[in-house]
Write a protein that holds these residues in place. Structure first.
Motif, PDB file in Angstrom:
ATOM      1  N   HIS A 170      23.202 -19.226  22.192  1.00  0.00           N
ATOM      2  CA  HIS A 170      21.844 -19.769  22.218  1.00  0.00           C
ATOM      3  C   HIS A 170      21.945 -21.293  22.175  1.00  0.00           C
ATOM      4  N   SER A 172      20.481 -23.010  19.919  1.00  0.00           N
ATOM      5  CA  SER A 172      20.258 -23.421  18.528  1.00  0.00           C
ATOM      6  C   SER A 172      21.369 -24.296  17.917  1.00  0.00           C
ATOM      7  N   GLU A 212      15.837 -25.285  23.392  1.00  0.00           N
ATOM      8  CA  GLU A 212      15.626 -25.384  21.953  1.00  0.00           C
ATOM      9  C   GLU A 212      14.708 -26.557  21.655  1.00  0.00           C
TER      10      GLU A 212
HETATM   11  N1  DAH Z   1      18.253 -18.814  18.998  1.00  0.00           N
HETATM   12  C1  DAH Z   1      17.403 -17.651  19.037  1.00  0.00           C
HETATM   13  C2  DAH Z   1      17.911 -16.692  20.090  1.00  0.00           C
HETATM   14  O1  DAH Z   1      18.485 -17.086  21.030  1.00  0.00           O
HETATM   15  C3  DAH Z   1      15.993 -18.025  19.390  1.00  0.00           C
HETATM   16  C4  DAH Z   1      15.299 -18.832  18.325  1.00  0.00           C
HETATM   17  C5  DAH Z   1      14.557 -18.204  17.384  1.00  0.00           C
HETATM   18  C6  DAH Z   1      15.406 -20.202  18.320  1.00  0.00           C
HETATM   19  C7  DAH Z   1      13.884 -18.914  16.394  1.00  0.00           C
HETATM   20  C8  DAH Z   1      14.748 -20.939  17.343  1.00  0.00           C
HETATM   21  C9  DAH Z   1      13.979 -20.278  16.388  1.00  0.00           C
HETATM   22  O2  DAH Z   1      14.811 -22.274  17.282  1.00  0.00           O
HETATM   23  O3  DAH Z   1      13.312 -21.003  15.471  1.00  0.00           O
HETATM   24  O4  DAH Z   1      17.687 -15.513  19.980  1.00  0.00           O
END
Ligand code: DAH
Length: 338
Positions: A170, A172, A212
């Motif tokens: 991701h 993130s 993100e």
């Molecule tokens: N990184 C998560 C995914 O790929 C998605 C995500 C969820 C990003 C909540 C965020 C968040 O910034 O606050 O499934």
């Protein structure tokens, strides 16, 4: 047969001929497979050995001379044709030349650029992060410990035997990298490519795109989050859409939400919203204190929100694309539509 006389005669006929077809016939008659030169060469075995070489040379010289004369005459025909076209009434030398064929931007690139412009206009910085990421940034620092079940749904490709290096699952991890290098308050987005160990089907691919978002500041609350997300939706769909929040669990946010928007394509249910009138659009939440701490930020002093927009999904929604794999397979029949 006297080669010189033959050449002389060929020259005269070449000059006298009126068009390219006639020229071809003459060429064939002299230097074709059954032509004059070929029959000269065919007599070589019957000659006395000491005559053979000279005879062969003469045949070849004749061939070269005729071929050259034919090519010159051919060029004259072509120039004449061009001249004629230039003299024609409809020739306009001031017209620009035909444009070279150019491709177009990939729909993912298009939406990424639009969103970058939108967020930059709201004071966000656009960041990149590495696609080959450390386990620490992809999981640990985001509050996803080694034995956390969230790792199962984000199984990845490990790049070394110890498992420290992964293809990021991701965008993130860019949150942590952004926090490490900045002092609050700040706002960033990080669009990019992500990877999952996935059995592919129409809605899953091993490679896809996310964006993100991260905002850290004074007393940031869910109200700020909703405000930013509504602006985002207005930018994407060109009008205001109602939103709703449902609880969602992501280890790096607390509370965590799934944000749904009213289906922009219908009023009473369609195939895009699966008859629910809501589309699940982006997960988000307030940054978990452990995550702020991992990024070197004091959670007692600062707070923030984060969101993870699925760019591939968004593009599919926008253009009504039914299979995520179209986005990466490079088929021109698909790409030329954008
Ligand atoms: N990184 C998560 C995914 O790929 C998605 C995500 C969820 C990003 C909540 C965020 C968040 O910034 O606050 O499934």
């Amino acid at each position: 047969m006297d080669p010189e006389q033959t050449l002389q005669e060929a020259h005269e006929r070449i000059l006298a001929c009126k068009d390219a077809n006639a020229l071809k016939d003459i060429e064939r008659e002299y230097v074709g497979k059954k032509g004059v030169v070929a029959s000269m060469l065919a007599t070589i075995p019957s000659l006395a050995p000491e005559q053979r070489k000279a005879h062969g040379q003469k045949a070849n010289a004749l061939k070269q001379a005729i071929t050259k004369a034919v090519a010159e005459r051919q060029a004259e025909f072509e120039t004449a044709k061009l001249d004629q076209a230039r003299r024609a009434d409809d020739f306009d030398p001031t017209l620009p030349p035909p444009r070279a064929r150019r491709g177009s931007l990939h729909p993912i690139t298009q939406v990424t650029r639009e969103l970058e412009d939108l967020f930059v206009s709201m004071g966000y910085e656009v960041l990149d992060g590495p696609e080959v990421e450390l386990d620490h940034y992809n999981f640990e620092a985001l509050n996803i410990t080694k034995d956390h079940p969230a790792r199962d749904s984000q199984d990845t490709f490990y790049c070394d035997e110890e498992g420290h290096l992964v293809l990021r699952t991701h965008t993130s991890p860019v949150q942590i990298r952004a926090m490490e290098k900045r002092k609050p308050p700040f706002r960033v987005i990080a669009p990019g490519r992500v990877f999952r160990q996935e059995t592919t089907d129409a809605s899953h691919d091993h490679t896809f795109y996310q964006m993100e978002g991260l905002v850290v500041g004074d007393n940031i609350s869910v109200a700020h989050l909703i405000g930013a997300m509504k602006t985002l939706l207005r930018g994407i769909f060109g009008r205001d859409l109602d939103v709703r929040l449902r609880p969602g669990h992501f280890p790096f946010v607390e509370p965590g939400f799934e944000l749904d928007a009213r289906c922009p394509f219908c009023d009473d249910g369609c195939s895009v919203c699966k008859k629910t009138t809501w589309i699940e659009l982006l997960p988000c939440g307030l940054i978990h204190p452990n995550v702020l701490r991992a990024g070197g930020i004091d959670p007692e002093r600062w707070s923030g929100f984060a969101f993870g927009l699925g760019l591939s999904r968004l593009v599919m929604l926008r253009h009504n694309i039914d299979d995520v794999r179209h986005l990466l397979d490079g088929d021109l029949r698909f790409l030329e539509q954008f």
